[in-house]
Design a protein around this motif. Sequence first.
Motif, short mmCIF file in Angstrom:
data_model
loop_
_atom_site.label_atom_id
_atom_site.label_comp_id
_atom_site.label_asym_id
_atom_site.label_seq_id
_atom_site.Cartn_x
_atom_site.Cartn_y
_atom_site.Cartn_z
N LEU A 239 7.53 47.59 56.62
CA LEU A 239 8.45 48.68 56.30
C LEU A 239 7.91 50.04 56.72
N VAL A 240 6.62 50.23 56.56
CA VAL A 240 6.03 51.55 56.89
C VAL A 240 5.59 51.64 58.34
N ASN A 241 5.72 50.55 59.07
CA ASN A 241 5.21 50.50 60.45
C ASN A 241 6.17 51.18 61.42
N ALA A 242 6.16 52.50 61.41
CA ALA A 242 7.07 53.28 62.25
C ALA A 242 6.54 53.50 63.66
N GLY A 243 5.37 52.94 63.96
CA GLY A 243 4.82 53.06 65.31
C GLY A 243 4.52 54.49 65.71
N VAL A 244 4.85 54.79 66.98
CA VAL A 244 4.53 56.13 67.50
C VAL A 244 5.46 57.20 66.93
N GLY A 245 6.45 56.78 66.13
CA GLY A 245 7.33 57.76 65.53
C GLY A 245 6.57 58.77 64.70
N LEU A 246 5.54 58.31 63.98
CA LEU A 246 4.74 59.22 63.17
C LEU A 246 3.93 60.18 64.05
N GLY A 268 5.03 55.18 49.82
CA GLY A 268 5.45 54.84 48.47
C GLY A 268 6.61 53.86 48.46
N LEU A 269 7.57 54.08 49.33
CA LEU A 269 8.72 53.19 49.42
C LEU A 269 8.30 51.80 49.90
N GLY A 270 7.39 51.76 50.86
CA GLY A 270 6.92 50.47 51.37
C GLY A 270 6.23 49.66 50.28
N VAL A 271 5.35 50.31 49.52
CA VAL A 271 4.64 49.62 48.43
C VAL A 271 5.63 49.21 47.34
N PHE A 272 6.53 50.12 46.98
CA PHE A 272 7.50 49.84 45.93
C PHE A 272 8.34 48.61 46.24
N TRP A 273 8.91 48.56 47.43
CA TRP A 273 9.76 47.44 47.78
C TRP A 273 8.96 46.15 47.94
N GLY A 274 7.73 46.26 48.41
CA GLY A 274 6.88 45.08 48.51
C GLY A 274 6.58 44.48 47.15
N VAL A 275 6.29 45.35 46.18
CA VAL A 275 6.03 44.88 44.81
C VAL A 275 7.28 44.25 44.21
N ILE A 276 8.44 44.88 44.44
CA ILE A 276 9.70 44.33 43.94
C ILE A 276 9.93 42.92 44.49
N ILE A 277 9.68 42.74 45.77
CA ILE A 277 9.87 41.44 46.40
C ILE A 277 8.91 40.41 45.81
#
Length: 284
Positions: A239-246, A268-277
Amino acid sequence: MLDIILDTLLDSVKLLPFLFITYLLMEELEHKTGGKAKNRIRSAGKSGPVWGALLGVIPQCGFSAAASSLYAGHVITVGTLLAIFLSTSDEMLPIMISEAVAPVVIVKILAAKVIIGMISGLVVEFLYVGVMKKHEKEMDIHVVCEEEHCSCEDGIFRSAFKHTLKIFAYILIISFLLNVVIGFIGEDTLAGFFTAMPLVGEAVAALVGLIPNCASSVVITELYLGGIIGAGAMMSGLLVNAGVGLLVLFRLNRDWKQNAGIVAALYGLGVFWGVIIRVCGIVF
């Protein structure tokens, strides 16, 4: 070293068409559209995260970089940018296809990324505008011009070409340095971070996923397919892997506090959704 150079060149060259088209679009919007057209684009921010998540999941190299450029020029909103970052797939899709993963599994993962991108983008948009009372700046390609120290009065094609070359050179250099570092420490060492701290797999996976290099998504995907990490950690990392976008975001957007806030929100969103899953026991 030769392989690193060739890989860096190949990955960077793939970005050129998207960067050039993006800057052409931005130049055209700035030079040709009237006030009503600009306001229409700004008002699209309410549904921007929906379209951003849908377009971001399409396997196309360079879309996250293009999104960062559009955000720096105030063409898209922060919610739309985050929706694109969260839904983009980088190297996950080709790896899963090459590993003969069942199509239904791939579709479920991509669908989850799209839904998460949409929900997260819309929530961020609501909090940013509705709660924090922040307002997006007016669309202005000249912000990018000033940052690149070039003239935007040379015609849209020449200006777009200049922007593309400058960003391409920046991405090429940074990507090469990252490839050298990852090549030195090795992907096995990178993968070891997950097994060393299994109880915080989602947090570690998200940290690895933030590395703006295809190796991070390769490691995360391979570990998931090998059964070493679960669906939650896999999703956090991808989810957080935005590549060269960052990379492009930090290069073009002058507000570093804002950039840091975007990265923090993405993490934070990546960790949150991962924990939810993981907590919900969701499998793909």
